[in-house]
Write an enzyme that holds these catalytic residues in place. Sequence first.
Site, short mmCIF file in Angstrom:
data_model
loop_
_atom_site.label_atom_id
_atom_site.label_comp_id
_atom_site.label_asym_id
_atom_site.label_seq_id
_atom_site.Cartn_x
_atom_site.Cartn_y
_atom_site.Cartn_z
N GLY A 278 6.02 -2.12 3.49
CA GLY A 278 5.65 -2.71 4.77
C GLY A 278 6.25 -4.10 4.96
O GLY A 278 7.17 -4.50 4.23
N ASP A 279 5.72 -4.86 5.94
CA ASP A 279 6.37 -6.15 6.24
C ASP A 279 6.21 -7.18 5.12
O ASP A 279 7.10 -8.02 4.92
CB ASP A 279 5.95 -6.70 7.61
CG ASP A 279 4.45 -6.76 7.77
OD1 ASP A 279 3.73 -6.41 6.81
OD2 ASP A 279 3.98 -7.17 8.85
N THR B 151 4.36 2.44 5.82
CA THR B 151 2.96 2.02 5.78
C THR B 151 2.18 2.91 6.74
O THR B 151 2.69 3.22 7.83
CB THR B 151 2.74 0.54 6.16
OG1 THR B 151 1.36 0.35 6.50
CG2 THR B 151 3.58 0.10 7.36
N ALA C 35 15.47 10.87 -1.35
CA ALA C 35 16.67 10.80 -0.52
C ALA C 35 17.58 9.66 -0.98
O ALA C 35 18.81 9.81 -1.02
CB ALA C 35 16.27 10.60 0.94
N GLY D 127 0.84 -1.20 0.00
CA GLY D 127 0.00 0.00 0.00
C GLY D 127 0.87 1.25 0.00
O GLY D 127 1.89 1.29 0.70
N ARG E 254 -25.77 13.64 17.56
CA ARG E 254 -25.73 12.36 16.88
C ARG E 254 -24.68 11.43 17.44
O ARG E 254 -23.71 11.84 18.06
CB ARG E 254 -25.37 12.58 15.41
CG ARG E 254 -26.58 12.84 14.59
CD ARG E 254 -26.31 12.71 13.12
NE ARG E 254 -27.56 12.89 12.43
CZ ARG E 254 -27.74 13.72 11.41
NH1 ARG E 254 -26.75 14.43 10.95
NH2 ARG E 254 -28.92 13.81 10.84
N ARG F 35 -6.46 -3.17 9.00
CA ARG F 35 -7.10 -4.50 8.95
C ARG F 35 -6.70 -5.30 10.19
O ARG F 35 -7.53 -5.92 10.83
CB ARG F 35 -6.65 -5.21 7.67
CG ARG F 35 -7.74 -6.01 7.02
CD ARG F 35 -7.25 -6.59 5.71
NE ARG F 35 -7.47 -5.70 4.59
CZ ARG F 35 -6.68 -5.64 3.51
NH1 ARG F 35 -5.61 -6.40 3.42
NH2 ARG F 35 -6.97 -4.83 2.52
N ASP G 140 2.51 -0.75 11.66
CA ASP G 140 2.42 -2.09 12.25
C ASP G 140 3.63 -2.98 11.95
O ASP G 140 3.50 -4.20 11.89
CB ASP G 140 1.13 -2.78 11.75
CG ASP G 140 1.15 -2.98 10.24
OD1 ASP G 140 1.99 -2.38 9.56
OD2 ASP G 140 0.29 -3.75 9.75
N ASP H 93 -0.14 2.08 8.51
CA ASP H 93 -0.64 1.30 9.66
C ASP H 93 0.28 1.31 10.88
O ASP H 93 -0.15 0.92 11.96
CB ASP H 93 -0.85 -0.16 9.24
CG ASP H 93 -2.01 -0.31 8.28
OD1 ASP H 93 -2.85 0.60 8.23
OD2 ASP H 93 -2.07 -1.34 7.58
O1 F6P Z 1 -1.43 -1.47 4.63
C1 F6P Z 1 -2.07 -0.25 4.57
C2 F6P Z 1 -3.53 -0.40 4.29
O2 F6P Z 1 -3.97 0.90 4.04
C3 F6P Z 1 -4.38 -1.06 5.37
O3 F6P Z 1 -4.69 -0.26 6.46
C4 F6P Z 1 -5.59 -1.46 4.58
O4 F6P Z 1 -6.28 -2.48 5.22
C5 F6P Z 1 -4.98 -1.91 3.31
O5 F6P Z 1 -3.78 -1.17 3.16
C6 F6P Z 1 -5.84 -1.74 2.10
O6 F6P Z 1 -5.05 -2.04 0.99
P1 F6P Z 1 -5.49 -2.20 -0.52
O7 F6P Z 1 -4.75 -1.14 -1.25
O8 F6P Z 1 -5.01 -3.54 -0.90
O9 F6P Z 1 -6.97 -2.06 -0.58
#
Ligand code: F6P
Length: 324
Positions: free
Chosen positions: A106-107, A129, A26, A15, A166, A175, A133, A131
């Site tokens: 990411g990982d 990323t 850089a 992503g 509301r 995710r 994570d 996330d």
């Molecule tokens: O890894 C980053 C992220 O944005 C997650 O938070 C999300 O669940 C996922 O990518 C969605 O990715 P895609 O581009 O595959 O829909």
Amino acid sequence: MSGNVKRIGVLTSGGDAPGMNAAIRAAVRAGISHGCEMIGIEGGYCGLMDGVMREMSLRSVSDIISKGGTILRTARSKEFSTEAGLLRAKNMVDIFRLDAILVIGGDGSFRGARDLARLGVKVMGVPATIDNDIGCTDYTIGYDTALNTVKDAIDKIKDTAYSHERCSIIEVMGRDAGYIAINSAIADGAEVAILPEKEFDLNNDVIIPIINCRNRGKKDYIIVVAEGATDSMWLAEQIKEKLDIKPTVSILGYIQRGGSPTVRDRVTASLMSVKAIDMLCNGECNKVMAQKGDKIVAIDIEEALQMKKCIDSEVIDAMQILSL
Ligand code: F6P
């Protein structure tokens, strides 16, 4: 120049995240300053397998530090995780005479880099990323920008939630990780945060807290849901059924992945890429850049992929106290 690294490929994978362009810029400038040729690989590992590459100059990365997305584009490739895909990629590394590859992602992207390393390709990783994570690092590029985007959106939703008394459900990305959810809940004074890391009970975690808030005089409620934690539409129906309040549901979606990176993301991306390229040019390889406290360190890629992190329970407790 040392370490026999003269041609370095750069790719972004998985992503996209704000700050990836700062990391590319850089890397290119650090590589050229070491006398290397810098090769941009387009579309992540797909571009590597297909040999879609171009040489990058100092000027090819001008004016990109402030832009979201990635000028090299990115992808998630199922084929690359097969043996045939990996061998195709390794073949292209040889055909294009790449001495090393810098992987920004990411990982999942780092697992791909590790597989290339096991075939003898020199790699380095820069964590990016939204996330946040990745187990080996306190911070991942893109997270601060995404959090600020979510904060801006919730601020706006709160204005209207207050005016109309509301209940607002706001679904954010994540995710498997609730970092965006818990910190945006703290930043925006949400009443409830629902995270993938924490088992969730409708009555204890949502219905009773809303009743308690109502009894304390609150009239509008913000519930932040990480996308992987529960179905926001289902949650809205449950709240309607049990409390006779009809929540609005805002799924923030891909807006969280775009936008101009914050200072933190630009600086972190820049420093991590410079360090990764310096290390490659000084004979080191197969490492992932990581932020530990205020330092940027390098961790062996095999070791980095074994590392885990989780949201501090004190942060979750603080969010609950603050929602009183
Ligand atoms: O890894 C980053 C992220 O944005 C997650 O938070 C999300 O669940 C996922 O990518 C969605 O990715 P895609 O581009 O595959 O829909």
